[in-house]
Design an enzyme around this catalytic site. Structure first.
Site, mmCIF file in Angstrom:
data_model
loop_
_atom_site.group_PDB
_atom_site.id
_atom_site.type_symbol
_atom_site.label_atom_id
_atom_site.label_comp_id
_atom_site.label_asym_id
_atom_site.label_seq_id
_atom_site.Cartn_x
_atom_site.Cartn_y
_atom_site.Cartn_z
ATOM 1 N N ASP A 60 0.780 -1.239 -0.033
ATOM 2 C CA ASP A 60 0.169 0.018 -0.058
ATOM 3 C C ASP A 60 1.144 1.281 -0.062
ATOM 4 O O ASP A 60 0.567 2.187 -0.534
ATOM 5 C CB ASP A 60 -0.992 0.025 1.198
ATOM 6 C CG ASP A 60 -2.109 -1.006 1.403
ATOM 7 O OD1 ASP A 60 -2.259 -1.530 0.069
ATOM 8 O OD2 ASP A 60 -2.627 -1.409 2.203
ATOM 9 N N GLU A 141 -4.899 -31.015 -19.256
ATOM 10 C CA GLU A 141 -4.953 -29.812 -18.176
ATOM 11 C C GLU A 141 -6.518 -29.851 -17.625
ATOM 12 O O GLU A 141 -7.381 -30.393 -18.274
ATOM 13 C CB GLU A 141 -4.780 -28.539 -19.017
ATOM 14 C CG GLU A 141 -3.615 -28.346 -20.043
ATOM 15 C CD GLU A 141 -3.599 -27.494 -21.072
ATOM 16 O OE1 GLU A 141 -4.753 -26.431 -21.074
ATOM 17 O OE2 GLU A 141 -2.948 -27.327 -22.074
ATOM 18 N N LYS A 143 -10.030 -28.354 -17.131
ATOM 19 C CA LYS A 143 -11.001 -27.743 -18.243
ATOM 20 C C LYS A 143 -11.655 -26.721 -17.303
ATOM 21 O O LYS A 143 -12.578 -27.148 -16.488
ATOM 22 C CB LYS A 143 -12.121 -28.531 -18.832
ATOM 23 C CG LYS A 143 -12.539 -27.622 -19.739
ATOM 24 C CD LYS A 143 -13.464 -28.518 -20.746
ATOM 25 C CE LYS A 143 -14.133 -27.833 -21.830
ATOM 26 N NZ LYS A 143 -15.060 -26.861 -21.495
ATOM 27 N N LYS A 329 -4.583 -32.515 -24.961
ATOM 28 C CA LYS A 329 -4.027 -32.105 -26.196
ATOM 29 C C LYS A 329 -3.028 -32.777 -26.603
ATOM 30 O O LYS A 329 -1.888 -33.057 -25.946
ATOM 31 C CB LYS A 329 -3.643 -30.752 -26.094
ATOM 32 C CG LYS A 329 -4.928 -29.696 -25.663
ATOM 33 C CD LYS A 329 -4.337 -28.335 -25.192
ATOM 34 C CE LYS A 329 -5.640 -27.429 -24.485
ATOM 35 N NZ LYS A 329 -5.111 -26.120 -23.971
HETATM 36 S S1 IVH Z 1 -8.113 -25.345 -25.228
HETATM 37 C C1 IVH Z 1 -8.948 -25.182 -29.792
HETATM 38 N N1 IVH Z 1 -7.876 -25.460 -22.786
HETATM 39 O O1 IVH Z 1 -13.289 -24.823 -22.927
HETATM 40 C C2 IVH Z 1 -9.284 -25.350 -28.422
HETATM 41 N N2 IVH Z 1 -9.803 -24.762 -23.519
HETATM 42 O O2 IVH Z 1 -14.748 -26.056 -25.508
HETATM 43 C C3 IVH Z 1 -9.046 -24.319 -27.540
HETATM 44 N N3 IVH Z 1 -11.416 -24.376 -21.704
HETATM 45 O O3 IVH Z 1 -14.575 -22.195 -23.949
HETATM 46 C C4 IVH Z 1 -9.311 -24.559 -26.322
HETATM 47 N N4 IVH Z 1 -10.164 -24.815 -20.158
HETATM 48 O O4 IVH Z 1 -12.392 -21.607 -22.825
HETATM 49 C C5 IVH Z 1 -8.621 -25.261 -23.688
HETATM 50 N N5 IVH Z 1 -7.351 -25.955 -20.391
HETATM 51 C C6 IVH Z 1 -7.992 -25.522 -21.445
HETATM 52 C C7 IVH Z 1 -9.479 -25.205 -21.235
HETATM 53 C C8 IVH Z 1 -10.227 -24.732 -22.301
HETATM 54 C C9 IVH Z 1 -11.218 -24.298 -20.182
HETATM 55 C C10 IVH Z 1 -12.642 -23.845 -22.381
HETATM 56 C C11 IVH Z 1 -12.581 -22.717 -23.342
HETATM 57 C C12 IVH Z 1 -13.634 -22.922 -24.293
HETATM 58 C C13 IVH Z 1 -14.103 -24.456 -24.087
HETATM 59 C C14 IVH Z 1 -13.644 -25.136 -25.205
#
Ligand code: IVH
Length: 711
Positions: A60, A141, A143, A329
């Protein structure tokens, strides 16, 4: 990191003695830059790494120094200044922004077989291109269940924040994302020293993609505040995050506890040493200063990935944020490219979804049940609905206030949530689909079981049945008394508790200890062997530690931990029954409400009689050696001595004095008796001092106390 701490302390010393108005411009330029760098770095440690290295008040002070300089020299205000996270004016509407490359969605897998099928498709694609022994690494990862956003950085400065929208076009929410502390305004965050920055250079242009979310504990606080203010509640953290981000007034967004987690990038231009795969990309994002999941795994075995999916399905409750699955992935970017896309989803990634924890259904009725301490619990009678793999037909509604705050009505369509082993709960009604035929519910005035009038205590939300004769309450008490955390009577569960009470065999807890085999066998449900087993279980329970008995008695507000605290202080049930609330309250961790509850429980003659009968039946009512408080014997000067504090002590507060006495092995109690060793008297001591004089007890002032403790 040491550099950051040293640099901060140097600057703190410097700003303590400067006069901003008298400071030469050139010096202000330099100091503002240093402060900005330090503040961004501390912000990063606090909000991204959860590892602050300075105290809040030091942060602060640095912040206020920068504010003062910027007020004096407004031309020094930079767009990435930490003082300017919340400054933007409200908008009339959000501008639309076209994403340079679409934000795609993900193909989904709902079970292991679908995950395996995805992997097989990848393998076929990759082996066709890269040879039969291609064996891809996969990144796994969590989600995140939040709101997808894209953040654009130009030469390291945040220039645009956009929602996902329909994937092709979103909304410009730049002013709002700037208020989120874990979103860096400039990258990398840590150019304090070569060691800290690791020589990271930001790309010319980069779009970072990730998820805005609210932690569970922050969400609960947010809803509590909303309930207290009579505002609408959010159904879940994701809705709260989305609602907070889509505010036209950034100062509202700033007041919401939002976080950001990065999981990838969109278009990137002019990047040094581009990462070659997802795992390396995440490490790079972390180095730039973004929060990246700490639960990323890598594997080249689909068997292992399946185990991770199974494990996280169970472990998801341990996280402080909501995840709705895992994203798997293919790691290498060139292999991702080779696999390509189908319609709007990549072939190289899959979302392994967990069963949904929420569902909607109709609230058919609200009924109440009586808990063991007489608390009346409203329960939802639901149209059965599957939630997270289980059919749910009833759920808790907690208490009357919960129902009132959410305006839950009979006939409503409601959101039901089931998390892990927790009892399902009604989250909120969906008011938009009301027909007008829904009915408000009111707490009954009388106990549904015994008919006696229900009571509420001041400052408490629960209604409860105060009748000690209430059979419902008593059945629950028997069940609780025999439960594993209490007397652990094998064979005495919920069902048998009902039978024993309803058949008139147990009308008082002590009756459990006079049961005989013939009585049990006469109940149809008992074969001889089972009766013997139960009697053995009852016999074994007589030797339980005192803490379990105290817990088992079902004294209002006395949970297992409190029972143990009580027993650590009082060596027998007898001793505990003789002390007043004021004395009990002196135990650390025991508050006024608990102390009063204990006192009033022991004041009831029937309860004293119960204790006598338990003791006569051979139930242990003394503290066992293993329950004795630890480490008192060998500690300080006050070991075994009892103190009473009265009046205002000149320098020590009463709390501080009590802590010191306890640290030295002494006890602090509230009232003077012949068992008191010392009365410590300050100014305006009142009657306790007189009583001490009457009883001939030593009276100490603060200095004498300190001398006694420290000598
Ligand atoms: S990769 C081309 N990684 O899931 C793929 N998406 O259905 C790009 N999401 O709304 C997405 N955690 O925001 C990826 N670790 C993660 C994720 C993630 C959440 C969400 C993303 C999107 C949805 C995809």
């Amino acid at each position: 990191m040491k550099n950051l701490v040293d640099a901060s302390h140097k600057v703190l010393m410097r700003i303590a003695s400067i006069d901003v108005h008298a400071m030469p411009y050139s010096e202000a330029v330099h100091l503002a830059q240093t402060l900005r760098t330090l503040l961004n770095a501390h912000n990063h440690r606090y909000h991204v790494l959860d590892a602050p290295v300075v105290a809040d008040n030091e942060y602060d002070r640095l912040f206020r120094a920068l504010e003062r300089i910027e007020a004096q020299y407004p031309d020094l205000i930079a767009p990435d200044s930490p003082t300017h996270r919340t400054g933007a004016a409200p908008l009339d509407r959000f501008e639309r922004v076209r994403h340079p490359t679409a934000l795609l969605s993900l193909g989904k897998a709902f079970d292991e077989a679908e995950l395996e099928a995805w992997y097989e498709r990848c393998l076929r694609g990759l082996r066709g291109r890269f040879g039969e022994d291609a064996r891809p690494q996969m990144t796994v990862e969590p989600k995140m269940d939040g709101l997808a956003v894209a953040l654009t950085y130009e030469r390291g400065k945040l220039v645009l924040g956009a929602t996902r929208g329909d994937g092709a076009e979103g909304e410009n929410i730049t002013s709002n994302v700037r208020t989120i502390p874990s979103i860096p305004l400039s990258i990398p965050v840590l150019p304090v020293s070569a060691e800290d920055s690791g020589g990271v250079v930001p790309p010319d242009r980069m779009e970072v993609r990730g998820e805005i979310y609210i932690r569970n504990r922050d969400f609960e606080k947010l809803n509590e505040t909303a309930a207290a203010a009579g505002d609408k509640l959010y159904a879940n953290p994701r809705n709260a995050a989305a609602g907070s981000v889509r505010q036209l007034d950034p100062s509202i967004t700033a007041s919401r506890p939002l976080s950001f987690m990065a999981y990838g990038t969109g278009p990137v231009e002019g990047i040094e040493a581009p990462p070659e795969g997802q795992h390396a990309l995440l490490a790079r994002l972390r180095a730039y200063g973004f929060r990246v999941s700490e639960h990323v795994a890598r594997s080249d075995s689909i068997g292992e990935v399946k185990s991770l999916y199974e494990a996280w399905r169970r472990k998801r409750e341990e996280l402080d944020y909501e995840i709705d699955g895992l994203v798997v992935k293919i790691d290498r970017f060139d292999w991702q490219e080779a696999l390509g896309f189908v319609s709007n989803a990549p072939r190289w990634a899959v979302a392994c979804k967990f069963p949904a924890k929420e569902a909607t259904t109709v609230l058919n009725d609200i009924k109440v049940s009586v808990g063991r301490t007489g608390v009346i619990k409203p329960e939802a009678v639901l149209e059965p609905v599957p939630v997270a793999g289980v059919i749910v037909s009833s759920a808790t509604l907690h208490n009357e206030e919960y129902i009132r705050d959410r305006d839950i009505r009979i006939g409503d369509r409601v959101i039901v949530k089931r998390a892990g082993d927790v009892i399902p709960q009604v989250v909120k009604p969906i008011e938009e689909v009301r027909s007008g035929r829904e009915r408000k519910w009111e707490m009954p005035v009388h106990c549904p079981v015994c008919g006696s009038e229900l009571r509420t205590l001041p400052d408490e939300v629960d209604s409860y049945c105060a009748s000690i004769d209430c059979p419902a309450q008593f059945i629950r008490l028997v069940e609780h008394f025999a439960s594993r955390g209490a007397m652990d009577i094998e064979g005495l569960g919920a069902k048998l508790a009902v039978t024993l009470v309803e058949e008139g065999l147990v009308g008082n807890l002590a009756d459990i200890y006079v049961l005989v085999a013939e009585q049990l066998i006469a109940l149809d449900l008992f074969a001889e062997k089972r009766a013997d087993n139960l009697l053995e279980g009852i016999e074994a329970s007589k030797k339980r530690p005192l803490g379990r008995l105290v817990f088992g008695l079902g004294i209002r507000h006395v949970g297992r931990a409190t029972a143990e605290l009580l027993v650590a202080r009082y060596a027998s049930l007898d001793a505990l029954s003789r002390v007043g609330a004021e004395e009990i309250e002196q135990i650390e961790g025991v508050g006024e409400v608990i102390a009063k509850s204990v006192e009033s429980w022991f004041a009831v003659e029937a309860n004293r009689e119960l204790i006598r009968r338990l003791r006569e039946s051979g139930v242990n009512t003394e503290r066992l050696p293993e329950e004795a408080p630890q480490g008192l014997e060998d500690s300080g000067r006050a070991t075994g001595k009892t103190f009473v504090l009265t009046g205002t002590l000149p320098t020590l507060g009463r709390k501080e004095a009590a802590t010191r006495i306890k640290q030295a092995g002494g006890r602090v109690v509230g009232s003077v008796s012949s068992n008191t060793d010392y009365v410590v008297a300050g100014e305006n001591p009142g009657s306790k001092r007189e009583r001490a004089t009457e009883l001939g007890i030593a009276i100490l002032d603060e200095n004498q106390l300190l001398a006694l403790l420290d000598e």
